[in-house]
Design a protein around this motif. Structure first.
Motif, PDB file in Angstrom:
ATOM      1  N   GLU A 269       0.828  -1.207   0.000  1.00 49.63           N
ATOM      2  CA  GLU A 269       0.000   0.000   0.000  1.00 49.63           C
ATOM      3  C   GLU A 269       0.867   1.265   0.000  1.00 49.63           C
ATOM      4  O   GLU A 269       0.564   2.254  -0.690  1.00 49.63           O
ATOM      5  CB  GLU A 269      -0.939   0.015   1.206  1.00 49.63           C
ATOM      6  CG  GLU A 269      -2.048  -1.018   1.159  1.00 49.63           C
ATOM      7  CD  GLU A 269      -1.550  -2.413   1.540  1.00 49.63           C
ATOM      8  OE1 GLU A 269      -0.388  -2.517   2.012  1.00 49.63           O
ATOM      9  OE2 GLU A 269      -2.320  -3.381   1.323  1.00 49.63           O
ATOM     10  N   LEU A 270       1.963   1.225   0.775  1.00 50.04           N
ATOM     11  CA  LEU A 270       2.865   2.379   0.826  1.00 50.04           C
ATOM     12  C   LEU A 270       3.560   2.575  -0.519  1.00 50.04           C
ATOM     13  O   LEU A 270       3.714   3.703  -1.007  1.00 50.04           O
ATOM     14  CB  LEU A 270       3.902   2.181   1.932  1.00 50.04           C
ATOM     15  CG  LEU A 270       4.853   3.365   2.183  1.00 50.04           C
ATOM     16  CD1 LEU A 270       4.075   4.598   2.620  1.00 50.04           C
ATOM     17  CD2 LEU A 270       5.899   2.987   3.233  1.00 50.04           C
ATOM     18  N   TYR A 271       4.013   1.433  -1.110  1.00 51.19           N
ATOM     19  CA  TYR A 271       4.606   1.515  -2.438  1.00 51.19           C
ATOM     20  C   TYR A 271       3.632   2.157  -3.435  1.00 51.19           C
ATOM     21  O   TYR A 271       4.003   3.042  -4.224  1.00 51.19           O
ATOM     22  CB  TYR A 271       4.983   0.109  -2.937  1.00 51.19           C
ATOM     23  CG  TYR A 271       6.390  -0.300  -2.592  1.00 51.19           C
ATOM     24  CD1 TYR A 271       7.470   0.195  -3.323  1.00 51.19           C
ATOM     25  CD2 TYR A 271       6.643  -1.191  -1.536  1.00 51.19           C
ATOM     26  CE1 TYR A 271       8.772  -0.183  -2.993  1.00 51.19           C
ATOM     27  CE2 TYR A 271       7.933  -1.564  -1.201  1.00 51.19           C
ATOM     28  CZ  TYR A 271       8.998  -1.063  -1.942  1.00 51.19           C
ATOM     29  OH  TYR A 271      10.283  -1.419  -1.624  1.00 51.19           O
ATOM     30  N   LYS A 272       2.382   1.718  -3.389  1.00 46.08           N
ATOM     31  CA  LYS A 272       1.377   2.246  -4.319  1.00 46.08           C
ATOM     32  C   LYS A 272       1.154   3.737  -4.110  1.00 46.08           C
ATOM     33  O   LYS A 272       1.068   4.518  -5.068  1.00 46.08           O
ATOM     34  CB  LYS A 272       0.071   1.483  -4.144  1.00 46.08           C
ATOM     35  CG  LYS A 272      -0.994   1.873  -5.150  1.00 46.08           C
ATOM     36  CD  LYS A 272      -2.236   1.017  -4.990  1.00 46.08           C
ATOM     37  CE  LYS A 272      -3.292   1.408  -6.026  1.00 46.08           C
ATOM     38  NZ  LYS A 272      -4.518   0.584  -5.891  1.00 46.08           N
ATOM     39  N   GLU A 273       1.080   4.127  -2.851  1.00 53.15           N
ATOM     40  CA  GLU A 273       0.858   5.540  -2.532  1.00 53.15           C
ATOM     41  C   GLU A 273       2.014   6.407  -3.033  1.00 53.15           C
ATOM     42  O   GLU A 273       1.814   7.452  -3.670  1.00 53.15           O
ATOM     43  CB  GLU A 273       0.692   5.716  -1.022  1.00 53.15           C
ATOM     44  CG  GLU A 273       0.470   7.167  -0.605  1.00 53.15           C
ATOM     45  CD  GLU A 273       0.408   7.316   0.911  1.00 53.15           C
ATOM     46  OE1 GLU A 273       0.461   8.470   1.379  1.00 53.15           O
ATOM     47  OE2 GLU A 273       0.305   6.275   1.618  1.00 53.15           O
ATOM     48  N   PHE A 274       3.261   5.948  -2.773  1.00 53.21           N
ATOM     49  CA  PHE A 274       4.423   6.716  -3.205  1.00 53.21           C
ATOM     50  C   PHE A 274       4.521   6.754  -4.727  1.00 53.21           C
ATOM     51  O   PHE A 274       4.874   7.783  -5.328  1.00 53.21           O
ATOM     52  CB  PHE A 274       5.700   6.117  -2.604  1.00 53.21           C
ATOM     53  CG  PHE A 274       6.005   6.630  -1.224  1.00 53.21           C
ATOM     54  CD1 PHE A 274       5.023   6.626  -0.227  1.00 53.21           C
ATOM     55  CD2 PHE A 274       7.271   7.115  -0.918  1.00 53.21           C
ATOM     56  CE1 PHE A 274       5.312   7.100   1.036  1.00 53.21           C
ATOM     57  CE2 PHE A 274       7.565   7.603   0.353  1.00 53.21           C
ATOM     58  CZ  PHE A 274       6.573   7.592   1.334  1.00 53.21           C
ATOM     59  N   LEU A 275       4.230   5.629  -5.388  1.00 53.12           N
ATOM     60  CA  LEU A 275       4.295   5.581  -6.846  1.00 53.12           C
ATOM     61  C   LEU A 275       3.234   6.480  -7.489  1.00 53.12           C
ATOM     62  O   LEU A 275       3.468   7.093  -8.541  1.00 53.12           O
ATOM     63  CB  LEU A 275       4.132   4.141  -7.348  1.00 53.12           C
ATOM     64  CG  LEU A 275       5.330   3.222  -7.090  1.00 53.12           C
ATOM     65  CD1 LEU A 275       5.001   1.790  -7.498  1.00 53.12           C
ATOM     66  CD2 LEU A 275       6.563   3.724  -7.862  1.00 53.12           C
ATOM     67  N   MET A 276       2.065   6.559  -6.832  1.00 49.68           N
ATOM     68  CA  MET A 276       1.027   7.470  -7.333  1.00 49.68           C
ATOM     69  C   MET A 276       1.499   8.919  -7.238  1.00 49.68           C
ATOM     70  O   MET A 276       1.276   9.728  -8.149  1.00 49.68           O
ATOM     71  CB  MET A 276      -0.277   7.271  -6.561  1.00 49.68           C
ATOM     72  CG  MET A 276      -1.013   5.987  -6.910  1.00 49.68           C
ATOM     73  SD  MET A 276      -2.550   5.804  -5.974  1.00 49.68           S
ATOM     74  CE  MET A 276      -3.464   7.213  -6.560  1.00 49.68           C
ATOM     75  N   ASP A 277       2.152   9.238  -6.116  1.00 51.38           N
ATOM     76  CA  ASP A 277       2.682  10.596  -5.962  1.00 51.38           C
ATOM     77  C   ASP A 277       3.756  10.884  -7.008  1.00 51.38           C
ATOM     78  O   ASP A 277       3.819  11.989  -7.583  1.00 51.38           O
ATOM     79  CB  ASP A 277       3.256  10.789  -4.563  1.00 51.38           C
ATOM     80  CG  ASP A 277       2.172  10.795  -3.492  1.00 51.38           C
ATOM     81  OD1 ASP A 277       1.006  11.059  -3.846  1.00 51.38           O
ATOM     82  OD2 ASP A 277       2.503  10.535  -2.309  1.00 51.38           O
ATOM     83  N   ILE A 278       4.628   9.890  -7.254  1.00 45.55           N
ATOM     84  CA  ILE A 278       5.672  10.055  -8.275  1.00 45.55           C
ATOM     85  C   ILE A 278       5.036  10.235  -9.656  1.00 45.55           C
ATOM     86  O   ILE A 278       5.471  11.069 -10.467  1.00 45.55           O
ATOM     87  CB  ILE A 278       6.638   8.853  -8.258  1.00 45.55           C
ATOM     88  CG1 ILE A 278       7.463   8.855  -6.954  1.00 45.55           C
ATOM     89  CG2 ILE A 278       7.564   8.869  -9.475  1.00 45.55           C
ATOM     90  CD1 ILE A 278       8.327   7.623  -6.778  1.00 45.55           C
ATOM     91  N   ASN A 279       4.001   9.443  -9.908  1.00 48.14           N
ATOM     92  CA  ASN A 279       3.298   9.550 -11.196  1.00 48.14           C
ATOM     93  C   ASN A 279       2.688  10.937 -11.384  1.00 48.14           C
ATOM     94  O   ASN A 279       2.742  11.525 -12.481  1.00 48.14           O
ATOM     95  CB  ASN A 279       2.218   8.479 -11.274  1.00 48.14           C
ATOM     96  CG  ASN A 279       1.561   8.442 -12.643  1.00 48.14           C
ATOM     97  OD1 ASN A 279       2.193   8.146 -13.659  1.00 48.14           O
ATOM     98  ND2 ASN A 279       0.268   8.749 -12.677  1.00 48.14           N
TER      99      ASN A 279
END
Length: 465
Positions: A269-279
């Motif tokens: 979930e943390l990976y997804k959240e950070f990747l969304m922010d990067i995106n």
């Protein structure tokens, strides 16, 4: 004072000579014209009496017509009522042919006219030939002659007048040089100061005293240099802003990536959240680069313009349809008012950029449950698009800067809404390429009104206002 006195003497004399030459030219032309008209009338009477239009093989009268043409170094056409050329003094080249011209037809209606062609210095006189008993028009004489001899005579007189004027001017210049010797110093100093400015020392204004003309020039140059300094300052600000805007998303991505790497037991979930922010930061970087590329393309004023006749009504409807989902997220009402159907010669892609940026701003900087009203109207030269919102408005002191690149009225709010500060700059560049204008009205807290005016017909060299 000496210069003024010389001009007072020379200018009236020169103007008088021009007027005298013009009067002489007019008199000569009028005299020649009257002589030709009188000759045409006399020939018309002789042609009618001799029934020449029905039997043109009359050597004596034909010779008289040829002689008349030679006297004035011209050309004579004799035509009958059927517009058939009975006589052509230019070797009979056109004899037997039918002449169809406005001049010939008007002559057969009884009109005696004069047509002057200034390009080749010829005059065409058309005289009807009437039956002496019935007064009906039975034919016409078309006499074409040259005024070149008169023009050459006037030109010779002009040369003499110019030579006289030249002599007077030389004398005036010599006296002026003697008189103005003591005025040279201010201009020399001005030239030295300008050279220093050209070498890069243009931070200080030029200071010249002692000559009114030199002071006026110095003031104009100082004004120009002030504009140059302002332009250079804005260029530096633009470069700084570009660097900052491009670095900000990269810095955010770097922080997010480092934070993610530092987490020993990061959850999916943390990976997804950070990747969304990067995106999101990548999208922001892409939008900045896209807007910069659009600006670069629009800055090439000599670049290609894909001009075509476009329905502005349909173009606006497409733009509004595309942006309605964005407005719906905040319950903003979109209204389109079209007062007439408008077809204009525009670059559809660039004009779409204008409307998209303006309407998108009207939505982004609006209030929840607000309203965006777009209206379209036109007159015989321009079409007008007005975009009015009920948003936060623009402060009066910011209106002159809002079309500058990367300028934001509220930087924090602009970044929250995803703005790059380039939208209005893009819109203005596209409008300028169409030789149009864009203006902003409204008060802070009461919403904004943007008015775009574009010519209906694309005129590349038409001056903007």
């Amino acid at each position: 004072m000496l210069i003024v006195l010389l001009l007072i003497c020379i200018i009236p004399l020169f103007l008088f000579s021009i007027r005298l030459l013009h009067a002489h030219k007019t008199s000569e032309q009028r005299g020649q014209h009257n002589a030709v008209v009188e000759l045409c009338r006399d020939l018309g009477t002789r042609i009618q009496r001799a029934a020449y239009l029905n039997a043109s093989s009359q050597p004596e009268l034909s010779g008289a017509i040829d002689m008349a043409a030679q006297i004035f170094e011209g050309r004579i056409f004799v035509i009958n009522a059927d517009l058939l050329i009975v006589k052509d003094t230019y070797g009979g080249r056109e004899e037997g042919k039918t002449i169809i011209s406005e001049e010939a037809v008007s002559a057969l209606y009884g009109k005696e006219n004069v047509y002057r062609n200034k390009g080749n210095r010829t005059v065409e006189i058309v005289c009807p030939i009437r039956d002496s008993q019935t007064e009906t028009v039975i034919g016409a004489i078309i006499f074409i002659y040259s005024e070149e001899a008169i023009e050459e005579q006037i030109e010779e007189l002009n040369r003499s007048a110019r030579l006289s004027a030249l002599v007077l001017i030389v004398i005036a210049i010599a006296l002026t040089l003697l008189y103005s010797a003591h005025l040279v110093y201010p201009f020399k100093k001005l030239a030295i100061d300008m050279q220093k400015s050209a070498d890069g020392y243009w931070e200080e204004n030029l200071k010249v005293k002692g000559c009114y003309e030199a002071e006026c020039i110095a003031e104009s140059i100082n004004s120009m240099m002030e504009d140059m300094r302002d332009t250079d300052k804005r260029r530096q600000e633009f470069v700084s802003n570009v660097s900052h805007e491009l670095k900000t998303p990269l810095a955010s991505m770097k922080v997010l990536a480092d934070s993610l790497l530092s987490e020993q037991n990061a959850t999916p979930e943390l990976y997804k959240e950070f990747l969304m922010d990067i995106n999101n930061e990548i999208d922001r970087e892409t939008k900045i680069i896209t807007d910069l590329l659009n600006l670069v393309k629009l800055d090439r004023r000599e670049g290609e313009m894909q001009i075509a006749q476009v329905s502005i009504n349909e173009l606006l409807e497409i733009v509004l349809h595309r942006l309605r989902p964005l407005a719906k997220q905040r319950d903003i009402e979109m209204i389109f008012e079209s007062y007439r159907s408008v077809l204009a010669e525009v670059d559809e892609v660039k004009m779409s950029l204008v409307f998209t940026n303006l309407v998108e701003n009207a939505i982004k900087y609006n209030k929840d449950e607000g309203q965006v009203r777009v209206s379209l109207d036109a007159d015989h030269r321009y079409f007008y698009v007005k975009i009015k919102d009920t948003g936060i408005g623009i402060p009066e002191d910011a209106k002159k800067f809002i079309f500058d690149r990367f300028y934001r009225v509220d930087k924090a709010r602009s970044r929250e809404t995803g703005g790059t500060g380039l939208g209005l700059a893009i819109a203005k560049s596209a409008v300028m390429m169409h030789k149009g204008s864009i203006k902003v009205f409204g008060k802070e807290g009461e919403g904004s009104v943007f008015v775009v005016r574009i010519p209906l017909s694309f005129l590349p060299d038409y001056p903007t206002t």
